[in-house]
Scaffold this motif. Structure first.
Motif, mmCIF file in Angstrom:
data_model
loop_
_atom_site.group_PDB
_atom_site.id
_atom_site.type_symbol
_atom_site.label_atom_id
_atom_site.label_comp_id
_atom_site.label_asym_id
_atom_site.label_seq_id
_atom_site.Cartn_x
_atom_site.Cartn_y
_atom_site.Cartn_z
ATOM 1 N N PRO A 209 0.821 -1.212 0.000
ATOM 2 C CA PRO A 209 0.000 0.000 0.000
ATOM 3 C C PRO A 209 0.856 1.263 0.000
ATOM 4 O O PRO A 209 1.753 1.423 0.797
ATOM 5 C CB PRO A 209 -0.760 -0.114 1.329
ATOM 6 C CG PRO A 209 0.196 -0.854 2.207
ATOM 7 C CD PRO A 209 1.009 -1.769 1.332
ATOM 8 N N THR A 210 0.595 2.107 -0.931
ATOM 9 C CA THR A 210 1.190 3.444 -0.966
ATOM 10 C C THR A 210 0.080 4.405 -1.369
ATOM 11 O O THR A 210 -1.011 3.984 -1.740
ATOM 12 C CB THR A 210 2.335 3.517 -1.996
ATOM 13 O OG1 THR A 210 1.824 3.150 -3.283
ATOM 14 C CG2 THR A 210 3.477 2.591 -1.611
ATOM 15 N N GLN A 211 0.387 5.678 -1.300
ATOM 16 C CA GLN A 211 -0.598 6.669 -1.699
ATOM 17 C C GLN A 211 -0.305 7.157 -3.107
ATOM 18 O O GLN A 211 0.837 7.191 -3.547
ATOM 19 C CB GLN A 211 -0.581 7.852 -0.723
ATOM 20 C CG GLN A 211 -1.211 7.539 0.623
ATOM 21 C CD GLN A 211 -1.215 8.767 1.504
ATOM 22 O OE1 GLN A 211 -0.179 9.232 1.952
ATOM 23 N NE2 GLN A 211 -2.400 9.312 1.746
ATOM 24 N N SER A 212 -1.357 7.534 -3.786
ATOM 25 C CA SER A 212 -1.221 8.084 -5.126
ATOM 26 C C SER A 212 -2.327 9.100 -5.335
ATOM 27 O O SER A 212 -3.370 9.057 -4.663
ATOM 28 C CB SER A 212 -1.310 6.976 -6.179
ATOM 29 O OG SER A 212 -2.558 6.312 -6.091
ATOM 30 N N PRO A 213 -2.126 10.043 -6.257
ATOM 31 C CA PRO A 213 -3.165 11.049 -6.503
ATOM 32 C C PRO A 213 -4.454 10.403 -6.995
ATOM 33 O O PRO A 213 -4.452 9.352 -7.652
ATOM 34 C CB PRO A 213 -2.539 11.939 -7.594
ATOM 35 C CG PRO A 213 -1.067 11.712 -7.478
ATOM 36 C CD PRO A 213 -0.912 10.288 -7.040
ATOM 37 N N LEU A 214 -5.543 11.024 -6.647
ATOM 38 C CA LEU A 214 -6.853 10.553 -7.082
ATOM 39 C C LEU A 214 -6.944 10.603 -8.601
ATOM 40 O O LEU A 214 -6.652 11.625 -9.218
ATOM 41 C CB LEU A 214 -7.951 11.421 -6.460
ATOM 42 C CG LEU A 214 -9.384 11.158 -6.926
ATOM 43 C CD1 LEU A 214 -9.855 9.795 -6.443
ATOM 44 C CD2 LEU A 214 -10.319 12.250 -6.406
ATOM 45 N N GLN A 215 -7.333 9.484 -9.206
ATOM 46 C CA GLN A 215 -7.541 9.445 -10.651
ATOM 47 C C GLN A 215 -8.945 9.960 -10.954
ATOM 48 O O GLN A 215 -9.933 9.384 -10.515
ATOM 49 C CB GLN A 215 -7.401 8.019 -11.184
ATOM 50 C CG GLN A 215 -7.731 7.873 -12.667
ATOM 51 C CD GLN A 215 -7.678 6.433 -13.132
ATOM 52 O OE1 GLN A 215 -6.998 5.605 -12.543
ATOM 53 N NE2 GLN A 215 -8.426 6.107 -14.172
ATOM 54 N N VAL A 216 -9.031 11.031 -11.696
ATOM 55 C CA VAL A 216 -10.315 11.655 -12.000
ATOM 56 C C VAL A 216 -10.767 11.195 -13.383
ATOM 57 O O VAL A 216 -10.189 11.574 -14.401
ATOM 58 C CB VAL A 216 -10.208 13.186 -11.940
ATOM 59 C CG1 VAL A 216 -11.539 13.830 -12.327
ATOM 60 C CG2 VAL A 216 -9.781 13.636 -10.548
#
Length: 361
Positions: free
Chosen positions: A160-167
């Motif tokens: 698990p890592t964070q990533s920007p929200l895909q819009v």
């Protein structure tokens, strides 16, 4: 035979003739039959025509009764109702709904009594019909407009890592006069609503659900209102928050918001600290008990020091948009530190470890 001389030859006998009867004595001849009367023929033709028409009519009626085609059934029309809008759904009776408001936050919303609520404070989950509506309060993000906030919003992936929200799709919405965005990201639907006076952002999101459950989720979101903040927390809890020591870089600021101590970095990113009474059970078990459904099978814990106490860092949580959560205990107090980090490089990413190491509980 010898002829006798001297005798004359007799003349031949005349041919016999039929005797002629006199006219008066002739038998009478039968008279010819009189010609048929025209009126009798016409009458017969009329009678025959009537009988023929009657026979044809009876035959047609019989054939119509026995060979009448079966009518094709016409299906009933199907009505397709549009998805209810928040404004329309507000007309429903919500008198038995409960109000959700966290001490110190400037907003409130309603939810139905059958909802199973888990989590606490500004990160909560409302389970209805087996599906979950998640709610998050971002705190004061006045240094970002809502467009920037959506662009910088972080979600957990499977790493698990964070990533920007895909819009995938975004539309501007208004609920109760509050401007916001509705965003589609894969199977997730997000609502970002920002209070224009202070910059607070409230986030709701859920995965794809059936239309009936989605209608309830939309109805919950449609009750959101920004209200006057409540003065939060008990005196004891406020004293506990006030007793936490820390050293902040010049680019950070601190404030107590209700039951949380909020430490915010310029450009986004923060720590939000809450204090609970600790019953002395296992720290990881108590953490999952307090925070509810954010602990999932993929969650894992790393032992670490948080300032002057030994604690854990929790990753792989079901807290879309949030960062790692740090927690630990000292005496009968249990400390939970939620975090949010915008995409690097950022002031928070550069200095958060320095702040963590400075805590004195």
């Amino acid at each position: 035979m010898e002829e006798t001389p001297g005798l004359p030859t007799p003349p031949p006998a005349p041919a016999p003739t039929e005797p002629v009867q006199p006219v008066a004595s002739q038998p009478p001849q039968p008279a010819a039959p009189p010609p048929p009367r025209k009126t009798s023929t016409v009458l017969l033709l009329v009678v025959f025509g009537i009988l023929l028409l009657a026979a044809l009519g009876a035959g047609a009626f019989y054939l119509g009764q026995t060979s009448q085609p079966v009518p094709t059934p016409v299906p009933s029309p199907i009505s397709f109702l549009p998805s209810p809008t928040p404004e329309a759904m507000m007309e429903d009776d919500l008198s038995n709904w409960q109000t959700y408001q966290v001490n110190g936050t400037p907003y409130a919303f309603k939810y139905p009594p059958e909802a199973v609520v888990s989590g606490a404070g500004d990160w909560t989950f409302f389970m209805i019909n087996g599906a979950t509506l998640q709610h998050m309060y971002s705190g004061n993000k006045g240094n970002q407009n809502l467009e920037q906030f959506v662009q910088n919003y972080q979600v957990w992936n499977q790493a698990p890592t964070q990533s920007p929200l895909q819009v995938d799709a975004k539309e501007q919405i208004t609920i109760n006069g509050i401007l916001g965005y509705k965003v589609k990201s894969g199977v997730q639907t997000y609502y970002f609503l920002q209070y224009d006076q202070t910059g607070e952002v409230v986030v709701f999101h859920y995965e794809t659900v059936d239309s009936a459950t989605e209608a309830i989720f939309i109805q919950i979101i449609s009750t959101l209102e920004f209200v006057e903040s409540q003065v939060g927390g008990s005196e004891e809890q406020g004293a506990d928050l006030g007793n936490i020591g820390y050293t902040l870089p010049a680019t950070w600021k601190a404030e107590i918001q209700g039951d949380s101590l909020l430490l915010t970095a310029d450009g986004g990113g923060y720590f939000s600290i809450k204090v609970y009474n600790y019953p002395g059970t296992g720290r990881r078990e108590y953490f999952c008990q307090v925070t509810g459904d954010i602990c999932v099978p993929e969650t894992y814990f790393t032992v670490m020091n948080i300032g002057n106490i030994s604690g854990y860092k929790a990753d792989g949580l079901d807290n879309s948009g949030g960062g790692p959560v740090y927690f630990g205990a000292k005496g009968d107090k249990f400390y939970i530190i939620n975090s949010y980090s915008p995409p690097a490089p950022s002031e928070f990413a550069n200095t958060y470890q320095q702040v963590l190491d400075s805590f004195v509980f």
